[in-house]
Write an enzyme that holds these catalytic residues in place. Structure first.
Site, PDB file in Angstrom:
ATOM      1  CG  ASP A  85     -24.974  -9.458   6.429  1.00 37.46           C
ATOM      2  OD1 ASP A  85     -25.742  -8.762   5.736  1.00 37.46           O
ATOM      3  OD2 ASP A  85     -25.183  -9.720   7.633  1.00 37.46           O
ATOM      4  CG  ASP A  96     -29.133  -6.290   6.598  1.00 39.21           C
ATOM      5  OD1 ASP A  96     -28.251  -7.017   6.122  1.00 39.21           O
ATOM      6  OD2 ASP A  96     -29.197  -5.999   7.824  1.00 39.21           O
ATOM      7  CG  HIS A 157     -31.611  -5.115  12.280  1.00 38.84           C
ATOM      8  ND1 HIS A 157     -31.582  -4.284  11.200  1.00 38.84           N
ATOM      9  CD2 HIS A 157     -30.828  -6.179  11.942  1.00 38.84           C
ATOM     10  CE1 HIS A 157     -30.797  -4.802  10.263  1.00 38.84           C
ATOM     11  NE2 HIS A 157     -30.340  -5.969  10.677  1.00 38.84           N
ATOM     12  CG  HIS A 165     -29.138  -2.345  14.094  1.00 37.48           C
ATOM     13  ND1 HIS A 165     -29.381  -3.642  14.507  1.00 37.48           N
ATOM     14  CD2 HIS A 165     -28.159  -2.429  13.178  1.00 37.48           C
ATOM     15  CE1 HIS A 165     -28.550  -4.461  13.868  1.00 37.48           C
ATOM     16  NE2 HIS A 165     -27.795  -3.754  13.061  1.00 37.48           N
ATOM     17  CD  GLU A 191     -29.198 -10.024  10.997  1.00 37.40           C
ATOM     18  OE1 GLU A 191     -28.105 -10.471  10.627  1.00 37.40           O
ATOM     19  OE2 GLU A 191     -29.424  -8.810  11.104  1.00 37.40           O
ATOM     20  CD  GLU A 285     -29.738  -9.585   7.517  1.00 33.49           C
ATOM     21  OE1 GLU A 285     -28.537  -9.692   7.180  1.00 33.49           O
ATOM     22  OE2 GLU A 285     -30.161  -8.665   8.235  1.00 33.49           O
TER      23      GLU A 285
HETATM   24 MN    MN Z   1     -27.034  -8.252   7.311  1.00 38.33          MN
HETATM   25 MN    MN Z   2     -29.109  -7.306   9.526  1.00 36.49          MN
END
Ligand code: MN
Ligand code: MN
Length: 299
Positions: A85, A96, A157, A165, A191, A285
């Site tokens: 990630d 992200d 998010h 977030h 995700e 994600e």
């Molecule tokens: Mn992530």
């Molecule tokens: Mn994330």
């Protein structure tokens, strides 16, 4: 969204995508986790972006939140199911993204395929004014139909400048909360997580990942060394998560200092999130921008 901000998101997205793709190719049996995260983080910096959070490597029943510490000797093993990630930001505009691979075996290929499919279906559906609970239902149905459970207490998010977030949560189940509706120009990380376990995560040991709180209590901290270090952290890491590895470059014996600062309430230390029944977990994600037509995947 004005063109300049849009360009920064796209640039962050390109760099995060490259870091994810090239990062996956580094993950091999008998390689140190530490060398992989360091190389990926260097790639992000060399490409001209900032690191939005420490590269996370979560293996098998660990769903999320692990980054090796500065002297970590853990190596990847054959059969590991690895979630990579990564996050890059350009002037605070964050992308992200995450992906799962299995090292040297193919036992969990169907669970990896399932979570990828769940993300594809969620992206196809994502648009302005859709109920985010509907997205959660799509993820849940997709995974259930393929024989897996979603992780019910992990969510996607929304993202904002220097904010990982930012308010909206994208559930991975059709939960009973009113999750709100995204609007055009919202930036959202979707995700899904799939498992053959209980379908929820619990907190475990430390992750080596920290965050500066915006607590006022720093004024009450009499230890001037601690106060100085804290200000250094705030300046370098803003409101974004940082790694013990990075803190060690600022202050030696950082593990002790970080513990003390966490105790004083200056920092938040994230726990590892592990599957409640020690099930295997897969994740995928992407970050998307909500557009007139639906959404644009930037990672
Ligand atoms: Mn992530
Ligand atoms: Mn994330």
């Amino acid at each position: 969204m004005n063109e300049e901000i849009y360009d920064r998101y796209r640039q962050a997205g390109e760099i995060a995508k490259k870091a994810r793709t090239q990062g996956l190719s580094l993950i091999k049996e008998k390689t140190l986790l530490l060398s992989v995260v360091t190389e990926i983080e260097d790639m992000i910096l060399t490409a001209g972006a900032g690191i939005a959070f420490p590269v996370n490597i979560s293996i098998n029943h660990v769903a999320a939140h692990y980054s090796p510490h500065h002297a970590d000797t853990t190596m990847f093993k054959k059969g590991d199911v690895v979630k990579l990630d990564v996050g890059a930001h350009v002037d605070g505009y964050i992308a992200d993204t995450a992906e799962t691979i299995e090292i040297g075996t193919t036992h969990y290929t169907p669970m990896i395929t399932a979570v990828n499919k769940a993300l594809d279906n969620a992206i196809t559906e994502m648009r302005a004014d859709i109920s985010l609970t509907t997205i959660g239902k799509t993820v849940e149905t997709t995974l259930n139909n393929l024989g897996y459970k979603p992780i019910e207490n992990l969510t996607g998010h929304s993202l904002q400048k220097y904010e990982l977030h930012a308010g909206l949560s994208v559930p991975n189940v059709a939960d009973r909360f009113n999750r709100g509706k995204p609007q055009i120009d919202d930036v959202i990380a979707i995700e899904p997580f799939a498992t053959n376990g209980a379908g929820r995560v619990i907190s475990s040991e430390g992750s080596n990942i920290y965050l500066c709180t915006s607590s006022l209590s720093q004024k009450l901290v009499r230890d001037t060394h601690i106060r100085t270090i804290y200000q250094r952290f705030k300046k370098e890491f803003h409101s974004l998560p940082f790694a013990q590895r990075w803190a060690e470059k600022i202050t030696s014996n950082s593990a002790f200092t970080l513990r003390k600062m966490t105790f004083l309430g200056l920092l938040k230390h994230y726990p590892q999130l592990i599957e409640a029944n020690k099930g295997i977990v897969t994740q995928k994600e992407h970050t998307v921008i909500i557009t007139e037509q639906g959404c644009e995947v930037i990672t």
